[in-house]
Design a protein around this motif. Structure first.
Motif, PDB file in Angstrom:
ATOM      1  N   PRO A 123       0.808  -1.230   0.000  1.00 23.33           N
ATOM      2  CA  PRO A 123       0.000   0.000   0.000  1.00 23.33           C
ATOM      3  C   PRO A 123       0.840   1.278   0.000  1.00 23.33           C
ATOM      4  O   PRO A 123       2.031   1.260   0.304  1.00 23.33           O
ATOM      5  CB  PRO A 123      -0.785  -0.123   1.308  1.00 23.33           C
ATOM      6  N   SER A 124       0.203   2.380  -0.359  1.00 21.35           N
ATOM      7  CA  SER A 124       0.682   3.755  -0.202  1.00 21.35           C
ATOM      8  C   SER A 124       2.047   4.012  -0.838  1.00 21.35           C
ATOM      9  O   SER A 124       2.460   3.328  -1.769  1.00 21.35           O
ATOM     10  CB  SER A 124       0.710   4.139   1.284  1.00 21.35           C
ATOM     11  N   VAL A 125       2.736   5.042  -0.313  1.00 15.56           N
ATOM     12  CA  VAL A 125       3.997   5.486  -0.896  1.00 15.56           C
ATOM     13  C   VAL A 125       5.093   4.433  -0.750  1.00 15.56           C
ATOM     14  O   VAL A 125       5.983   4.338  -1.595  1.00 15.56           O
ATOM     15  CB  VAL A 125       4.429   6.822  -0.244  1.00 15.56           C
ATOM     16  N   TRP A 126       5.039   3.615   0.296  1.00 11.14           N
ATOM     17  CA  TRP A 126       6.054   2.576   0.474  1.00 11.14           C
ATOM     18  C   TRP A 126       5.989   1.557  -0.656  1.00 11.14           C
ATOM     19  O   TRP A 126       7.022   1.128  -1.180  1.00 11.14           O
ATOM     20  CB  TRP A 126       5.873   1.888   1.830  1.00 11.14           C
ATOM     21  N   GLY A 127       4.796   1.162  -1.024  1.00  6.98           N
ATOM     22  CA  GLY A 127       4.652   0.235  -2.143  1.00  6.98           C
ATOM     23  C   GLY A 127       5.158   0.845  -3.432  1.00  6.98           C
ATOM     24  O   GLY A 127       5.795   0.169  -4.245  1.00  6.98           O
ATOM     25  N   LEU A 128       4.866   2.137  -3.630  1.00  8.09           N
ATOM     26  CA  LEU A 128       5.362   2.848  -4.808  1.00  8.09           C
ATOM     27  C   LEU A 128       6.877   2.834  -4.845  1.00  8.09           C
ATOM     28  O   LEU A 128       7.486   2.514  -5.876  1.00  8.09           O
ATOM     29  CB  LEU A 128       4.847   4.288  -4.787  1.00  8.09           C
ATOM     30  N   GLY A 129       7.514   3.176  -3.719  1.00  4.79           N
ATOM     31  CA  GLY A 129       8.974   3.243  -3.680  1.00  4.79           C
ATOM     32  C   GLY A 129       9.642   1.899  -3.921  1.00  4.79           C
ATOM     33  O   GLY A 129      10.547   1.777  -4.749  1.00  4.79           O
ATOM     34  N   VAL A 130       9.191   0.869  -3.206  1.00  3.66           N
ATOM     35  CA  VAL A 130       9.779  -0.468  -3.363  1.00  3.66           C
ATOM     36  C   VAL A 130       9.580  -0.980  -4.785  1.00  3.66           C
ATOM     37  O   VAL A 130      10.502  -1.501  -5.423  1.00  3.66           O
ATOM     38  CB  VAL A 130       9.160  -1.447  -2.343  1.00  3.66           C
ATOM     39  N   GLY A 131       8.366  -0.809  -5.300  1.00  8.05           N
ATOM     40  CA  GLY A 131       8.065  -1.299  -6.640  1.00  8.05           C
ATOM     41  C   GLY A 131       8.890  -0.613  -7.712  1.00  8.05           C
ATOM     42  O   GLY A 131       9.476  -1.271  -8.584  1.00  8.05           O
ATOM     43  N   LEU A 132       8.987   0.722  -7.654  1.00  5.08           N
ATOM     44  CA  LEU A 132       9.734   1.456  -8.674  1.00  5.08           C
ATOM     45  C   LEU A 132      11.225   1.148  -8.621  1.00  5.08           C
ATOM     46  O   LEU A 132      11.892   1.062  -9.663  1.00  5.08           O
ATOM     47  CB  LEU A 132       9.501   2.968  -8.523  1.00  5.08           C
ATOM     48  N   ILE A 133      11.772   0.977  -7.423  1.00  6.21           N
ATOM     49  CA  ILE A 133      13.199   0.642  -7.310  1.00  6.21           C
ATOM     50  C   ILE A 133      13.484  -0.714  -7.953  1.00  6.21           C
ATOM     51  O   ILE A 133      14.432  -0.867  -8.734  1.00  6.21           O
ATOM     52  CB  ILE A 133      13.645   0.659  -5.837  1.00  6.21           C
ATOM     53  N   LEU A 134      12.656  -1.710  -7.645  1.00  5.11           N
ATOM     54  CA  LEU A 134      12.880  -3.045  -8.207  1.00  5.11           C
ATOM     55  C   LEU A 134      12.700  -3.053  -9.723  1.00  5.11           C
ATOM     56  O   LEU A 134      13.515  -3.647 -10.453  1.00  5.11           O
ATOM     57  CB  LEU A 134      11.922  -4.047  -7.567  1.00  5.11           C
ATOM     58  N   VAL A 135      11.657  -2.387 -10.216  1.00  6.45           N
ATOM     59  CA  VAL A 135      11.440  -2.356 -11.660  1.00  6.45           C
ATOM     60  C   VAL A 135      12.572  -1.609 -12.356  1.00  6.45           C
ATOM     61  O   VAL A 135      13.054  -2.021 -13.417  1.00  6.45           O
ATOM     62  CB  VAL A 135      10.081  -1.709 -12.001  1.00  6.45           C
ATOM     63  N   ALA A 136      13.040  -0.507 -11.747  1.00  7.56           N
ATOM     64  CA  ALA A 136      14.127   0.267 -12.354  1.00  7.56           C
ATOM     65  C   ALA A 136      15.407  -0.541 -12.454  1.00  7.56           C
ATOM     66  O   ALA A 136      16.055  -0.596 -13.508  1.00  7.56           O
ATOM     67  CB  ALA A 136      14.363   1.548 -11.552  1.00  7.56           C
TER      68      ALA A 136
END
Length: 497
Positions: A123-136
Motif C-alpha cells: 500500500p501507499s507510498v512505500w509500495g510505490l517506492g519499493v516497486g519502482l526501485i525493483l522495476v528500475a
C-alpha cells in the motif's frame, strides 16, 4: 542446398564468421524469437505500469491515487525513467565482469516481476517506492543485455543486422501497445492495483517463455568479456554496500527528496557519462580505431539526449495534457488516459517493418547513422511545434485526431533514431567494452528521460506556446548541427556507418 544458401543444413550457426545464418524467424535467426518474446512481455509490463503511474501519483486518495502534487509526480516519473536507464550501468558491469549478458537478462526479469508484484500488493507510498526501485534496477539489467544478446546473433557485416534490431524493436512495441490497453482498462474499472497486477502477470508470462528458450541462444551470449579477478570481488561488494548506505543516509537527511529526484538523476547520469567515456577512451585494451569510434559516438550521444528529452514527455506532459485538455470521448464513451500511450506503439508496429525493408533494400546506400540521428531530432522538433495550433485551449478542447497525428510524427522521428541507434552502438563498441558501450547508449536515454521529467515543471497549460516552441526549436537546431558535421563524425567512426 546448404552450400547455396550459405547456412548449414540445420539452419544454425555458420562456421565461417561465428554468426547465426538461420532465417526461420521472418528471415532472421530463430534464436531472436526468444529475445523478441521476453522483450515484448517486459515492455507490456513496463509500459502498462507506466501508463497509469503518473495519474496514480497525482489522483486524489478518493480516486484511488496517492494525492502527490503534479510537479512532484512528473519529477518522480522522470527520475524513475532515468534510473531505469542509469541502471544499465550496473547490468552491463555485472554482465561484462561476472555473469555474461544472457544470465543477467534472465535474473533481471525476475527482479522486474517482483517490482510489479510490490506495486500491486504493497500500500501507499512505500509500495510505490519499493516497486519502482525493483522495476528500475531489473529493467536496467534487462535492457542493455537484451540488446547485447541480439548483437551476438550477427556478424558485424551481416546485412540483416539493422533489420533484426528493427524486428526486435517491433516486439518491444507490441508489448508497449498492449500494456497500457490492459492496465488502463483495469484501472478505470476496478482500480490501480489491478492494473499493476496485470503488469506482474505479463512479466511472468515472458519469463516463462524465455526460461524454455534461453538454451538455444549462442554460447557467445554467456561469455564474460572481462572477468573480475576473485581477489577484487570483496572490494566491489564493499563499494556496493557503501553506495547503498550513502543513498539511505541522503534520503533520511532530506538531501534526496521527491521534489528534487529528477535533478539528482540528471547530475548522477552526467557524472556517470563522463566517467564511462573517460574509462573506455583511456583504456590500453582498445586499439586506435576503437578509440576513434568511441569519440565519434559522442555527437550521436548528445543528439540522442535531446531527442529523448522530448520523446519521453509522452509520460509526463502528454499524460497531463491527455487527462485535462484532450477530448477522449468516443461516441459517448470516455477512453482511459493510459490508452493514449498505446497510439505510438501502433504506429511503430505498422512502420517498423517498412523501415526495416527500406534499410535492407538500400543496403550500403542507406543514410549513415549520423544522418539518421539528425533527421530524427529535427522531426521530433517538428512534432512539438505541431502542438501549437491547439495551444492554450480549454479543457477537453484538443481533438483526439490531433494527438494521433502528432504521435505519428513522434514515431517517424523514433524510427530514424532508436533502432539504428542500438545497431550502430554495437558496431562502434570495442570488444572489451561491448555491453558497457550499449549501457552508454542507454545513459543518453537516462539523461534525456530525467530531463523530460525536470522540464515538465515548466509546462503551463494556460501558456503552452513558449514551452512547445522553445523545445521544438532546440531539437531542430541540434539536428541541423549534427547534419552539418556528418563528414568529420564519419571519419572518426572509421568505416562504421
Amino acid at each position: 542446398m546448404a552450400e547455396t544458401s550459405g547456412t548449414d543444413a540445420a539452419g544454425t550457426t555458420a562456421p565461417s564468421d561465428g554468426a547465426d545464418h538461420d532465417t526461420r524467424f521472418f528471415g532472421q535467426p530463430w534464436a531472436l524469437a526468444h529475445i523478441f518474446g521476453v522483450g515484448m512481455w517486459e515492455r507490456f509490463s513496463f509500459y502498462g505500469m507506466q501508463g497509469i503511474l503518473l495519474i496514480y501519483m497525482y489522483y486524489s486518495v478518493a480516486d484511488g491515487g496517492l494525492g502527490i502534487p503534479e510537479a512532484t509526480a512528473t519529477g518522480i516519473v522522470g527520475a524513475y525513467g532515468g534510473t531505469v536507464y542509469l541502471s544499465t550501468i550496473l547490468g552491463a558491469w555485472v554482465a561484462d565482469r561476472l555473469l555474461g549478458s544472457e544470465r543477467v537478462l534472465f535474473y533481471s526479469a525476475w527482479v522486474i516481476m517482483a517490482g510489479h508484484i510490490a506495486l500491486a500488493l504493497l500500500p501507499s507510498v512505500w509500495g510505490l517506492g519499493v516497486g519502482l526501485i525493483l522495476v528500475a534496477v531489473g529493467s536496467g539489467g534487462l535492457k542493455a543485455n537484451a540488446t547485447a544478446v541480439v548483437g551476438t546473433l550477427y556478424s558485424a557485416k551481416d546485412p540483416r543486422r539493422d533489420a533484426g534490431f528493427s524486428l526486435f524493436y517491433l516486439g518491444i512495441n507490441l508489448g508497449a501497445f498492449l500494456g497500457p490497453i490492459v492496465t488502463g482498462f483495469l484501472q478505470s474499472n476496478v482500480g490501480f492495483h489491478w492494473g499493476f497486477g496485470a503488469a506482474a502477470i505479463g512479466m511472468a508470462i515472458g519469463l516463462t517463455q524465455y526460461s524454455f528458450g534461453r538454451k538455444q541462444l549462442p554460447a557467445s551470449s554467456r561469455i564474460v568479456a572481462n572477468p573480475l579477478p576473485p581477489n577484487r570481488r570483496g572490494v566491489m561488494i564493499g563499494i556496493g554496500v557503501a553506495g547503498l548506505v550513502l543513498i539511505v543516509v541522503l534520503v533520511l537527511t532530506g538531501v534526496i527528496r521527491a521534489d528534487n529526484l529528477a535533478g539528482i538523476v540528471i547530475l548522477v547520469t552526467l557524472a556517470a557519462t563522463v566517467a564511462y567515456f573517460s574509462v573506455i577512451v583511456s583504456s590500453r585494451a582498445i586499439s586506435g580505431d576503437d578509440r576513434s569510434r568511441v569519440i565519434g559516438f559522442i555527437p550521436l550521444f548528445i543528439v540522442n539526449v535531446g531527442f529523448w528529452s522530448l520523446y519521453q514527455q509522452q509520460f509526463t506532459v502528454l499524460t497531463i495534457y491527455s487527462d485535462k485538455q484532450l477530448d477522449r470521448t468516443i461516441f459517448g464513451w470516455e477512453m482511459p488516459v493510459s490508452w493514449v500511450n498505446s497510439i505510438n506503439p501502433i504506429f511503430v508496429i505498422i512502420l517498423s517493418g517498412v523501415f526495416a525493408a527500406i534499410w535492407t533494400k538500400l543496403g550500403d546506400r542507406a543514410p549513415s547513422a549520423p544522418v539518421k540521428f539528425s533527421l530524427g531530432a529535427m522531426i521530433m522538433g517538428v512534432a512539438f511545434l505541431l502542438f501549437l495550433p491547439w495551444a492554450n485551449g480549454a479543457p477537453n478542447s484538443t481533438p483526439l485526431l490531433a494527438i494521433v497525428m502528432i504521435l505519428f510524427v513522434f514515431t517517424i522521428a523514433e524510427l530514424f533514431i532508436s533502432p539504428p541507434g542500438l545497431s550502430v552502438t554495437t558496431k562502434l563498441a570495442p570488444e572489451r567494452f561491448h555491453t558497457q558501450m550499449v549501457a552508454l547508449y542507454f545513459l543518453s536515454i537516462a539523461l534525456g528521460t530525467a530531463i523530460a521529467g525536470w522540464l515538465a515543471q515548466f509546462y503551463n497549460p494556460e501558456d503552452e506556446v513558449p514551452y512547445f516552441t522553445i523545445l521544438g526549436g532546440i531539437a531542430i537546431v541540434l539536428g541541423l548541427a549534427l547534419l552539418a558535421s556528418v563528414k568529420p563524425v564519419l571519419k572518426l567512426m572509421r568505416g562504421v556507418r
